[in-house]
Scaffold this motif. Sequence first.
Motif, short mmCIF file in Angstrom:
data_model
loop_
_atom_site.label_atom_id
_atom_site.label_comp_id
_atom_site.label_asym_id
_atom_site.label_seq_id
_atom_site.Cartn_x
_atom_site.Cartn_y
_atom_site.Cartn_z
N ALA A 1 0.83 -1.21 0.00
CA ALA A 1 0.00 0.00 0.00
C ALA A 1 0.86 1.26 0.00
O ALA A 1 0.56 2.23 -0.70
CB ALA A 1 -0.93 -0.01 1.21
N ALA A 2 1.94 1.25 0.77
CA ALA A 2 2.84 2.42 0.81
C ALA A 2 3.53 2.62 -0.53
O ALA A 2 3.72 3.75 -0.99
CB ALA A 2 3.87 2.24 1.92
N VAL B 1 -4.27 -0.67 -2.49
CA VAL B 1 -4.30 -2.11 -2.71
C VAL B 1 -5.74 -2.52 -3.01
O VAL B 1 -6.69 -1.86 -2.58
CB VAL B 1 -3.78 -2.90 -1.49
N THR B 2 -5.90 -3.60 -3.76
CA THR B 2 -7.23 -4.11 -4.06
C THR B 2 -7.40 -5.50 -3.46
O THR B 2 -6.41 -6.26 -3.32
CB THR B 2 -7.49 -4.20 -5.57
N VAL B 3 -8.63 -5.83 -3.12
CA VAL B 3 -8.92 -7.15 -2.55
C VAL B 3 -8.54 -8.24 -3.55
O VAL B 3 -7.86 -9.22 -3.21
CB VAL B 3 -10.41 -7.25 -2.16
N THR C 1 -8.09 -16.52 -0.01
CA THR C 1 -9.45 -16.17 -0.43
C THR C 1 -9.70 -14.68 -0.30
O THR C 1 -9.01 -13.97 0.45
CB THR C 1 -10.48 -16.91 0.42
N LEU C 2 -10.70 -14.21 -1.02
CA LEU C 2 -11.12 -12.81 -0.90
C LEU C 2 -11.54 -12.49 0.52
O LEU C 2 -11.26 -11.40 1.04
CB LEU C 2 -12.27 -12.53 -1.87
N GLN C 3 -12.20 -13.44 1.18
CA GLN C 3 -12.65 -13.23 2.55
C GLN C 3 -11.47 -13.01 3.50
O GLN C 3 -11.53 -12.16 4.40
CB GLN C 3 -13.48 -14.43 3.02
N THR C 4 -10.40 -13.76 3.27
CA THR C 4 -9.21 -13.59 4.12
C THR C 4 -8.64 -12.19 3.97
O THR C 4 -8.28 -11.52 4.96
CB THR C 4 -8.15 -14.64 3.74
N ILE C 5 -8.55 -11.71 2.73
CA ILE C 5 -8.00 -10.37 2.49
C ILE C 5 -8.93 -9.30 3.07
O ILE C 5 -8.46 -8.32 3.68
CB ILE C 5 -7.77 -10.13 0.99
N ARG C 6 -10.23 -9.46 2.90
CA ARG C 6 -11.16 -8.48 3.47
C ARG C 6 -10.99 -8.41 4.99
O ARG C 6 -11.04 -7.32 5.57
CB ARG C 6 -12.60 -8.85 3.11
N ARG C 7 -10.79 -9.56 5.62
CA ARG C 7 -10.58 -9.57 7.07
C ARG C 7 -9.28 -8.85 7.44
O ARG C 7 -9.23 -8.06 8.38
CB ARG C 7 -10.57 -11.01 7.59
N ASP C 8 -8.20 -9.12 6.67
CA ASP C 8 -6.94 -8.42 6.91
C ASP C 8 -7.12 -6.91 6.80
O ASP C 8 -6.65 -6.14 7.66
CB ASP C 8 -5.88 -8.87 5.90
N LEU C 9 -7.78 -6.47 5.73
CA LEU C 9 -7.94 -5.03 5.51
C LEU C 9 -8.81 -4.40 6.59
O LEU C 9 -8.54 -3.27 7.02
CB LEU C 9 -8.54 -4.78 4.12
N SER C 10 -9.81 -5.11 7.04
CA SER C 10 -10.66 -4.58 8.11
C SER C 10 -9.87 -4.43 9.40
O SER C 10 -10.00 -3.42 10.10
CB SER C 10 -11.86 -5.52 8.35
N GLY D 1 -10.96 -2.24 -1.91
CA GLY D 1 -9.60 -2.38 -1.39
C GLY D 1 -9.32 -1.44 -0.24
O GLY D 1 -10.17 -1.22 0.63
N ALA D 2 -8.13 -0.83 -0.24
CA ALA D 2 -7.73 0.07 0.85
C ALA D 2 -6.58 0.94 0.36
O ALA D 2 -5.94 0.65 -0.66
CB ALA D 2 -7.30 -0.72 2.09
N MET D 3 -6.33 2.02 1.07
CA MET D 3 -5.23 2.91 0.76
C MET D 3 -4.54 3.30 2.06
O MET D 3 -5.11 3.12 3.15
CB MET D 3 -5.72 4.16 0.02
N PRO D 4 -3.31 3.80 1.99
CA PRO D 4 -2.61 4.20 3.22
C PRO D 4 -3.44 5.18 4.03
O PRO D 4 -4.08 6.08 3.47
CB PRO D 4 -1.32 4.84 2.72
N ALA D 5 -3.43 5.01 5.33
CA ALA D 5 -4.24 5.87 6.21
C ALA D 5 -3.50 7.17 6.46
O ALA D 5 -3.26 7.57 7.59
CB ALA D 5 -4.54 5.16 7.52
N SER D 6 -3.11 7.85 5.37
CA SER D 6 -2.36 9.10 5.52
C SER D 6 -3.27 10.22 5.94
O SER D 6 -2.94 11.04 6.78
CB SER D 6 -1.66 9.45 4.21
N GLY D 7 -4.47 10.27 5.30
CA GLY D 7 -5.43 11.29 5.67
C GLY D 7 -4.80 12.65 5.76
O GLY D 7 -4.25 13.16 4.81
#
Length: 263
Positions: free
Chosen positions: A14-15, A20-22, A32-41, A55-61
Amino acid sequence: MPQGFRQAEILDIAARDGKVTVDGLAEHFSVTLQTIRRDLSELDQAGLLKRVHGGAMPASGSRNFAYEDRRALQTEAKDQIARACAAAIPDACSIFLNIGTSTEAVAERLSQHENLLVVTNNLNVAHILSQSPGVEIFVTGGTLRRADNGLIGSLAIDTINKFKFDYAVIGCSALDLDGEVLDFDVQEVGVSQAIVARSRKTFLVADHSKFERSAPARICSLAQIDGFFTDSPLAPDLAEKCAQWGVDVHVSGPHEAPDAAQG
């Protein structure tokens, strides 16, 4: 791969890539997609990533990346942007280059120019151009910000006010949909505002990741910028505003617009 190691690598990806995408992570780790969704959560709950659709992005905000981290991000995009920006700057002129990894990339591309006067508050820029015989270098005074070798404060502004530059090349930390050019450090913003005021033409260099971030301090509006060099097309509303303001938008790289302005 154990969960902890997988999540650490997700943060590294991500950095590096800005997002990143699921689907992409599931394929990369063969899970699995479920595993990645759990990691991202879990990473989102820990404040390390920000979940977005798919997906997700760096929590730079509104937090800035460390300088060395920023230097490692979007390197190819920054070089493409820098090449286009440097091509729009002729020999035999005066330029101000401010603090930032994108302006340092421009300095690299200016190293073969002739008869340039470069003024900077970025010691990294001065070092990059120090071996270029066609470039005369002035460094402003100011308080040294050790994190990135930038000079800020009233002494830097006093030096800037002694010049009238043909061109200024500035970077930023964020750009919002209203066309506001933003940064984190109020003292650096004051320096950037002085640069814009003392330049005949101002160029902004910013890759697409700056469209996805926010920062609290306003440098200026894109309406005050003559040329905007980036690597991804602008949102339609912002592109329309730039056209109304007379801002030349140069899109470099794989998303280059067919009618992008040429330097």
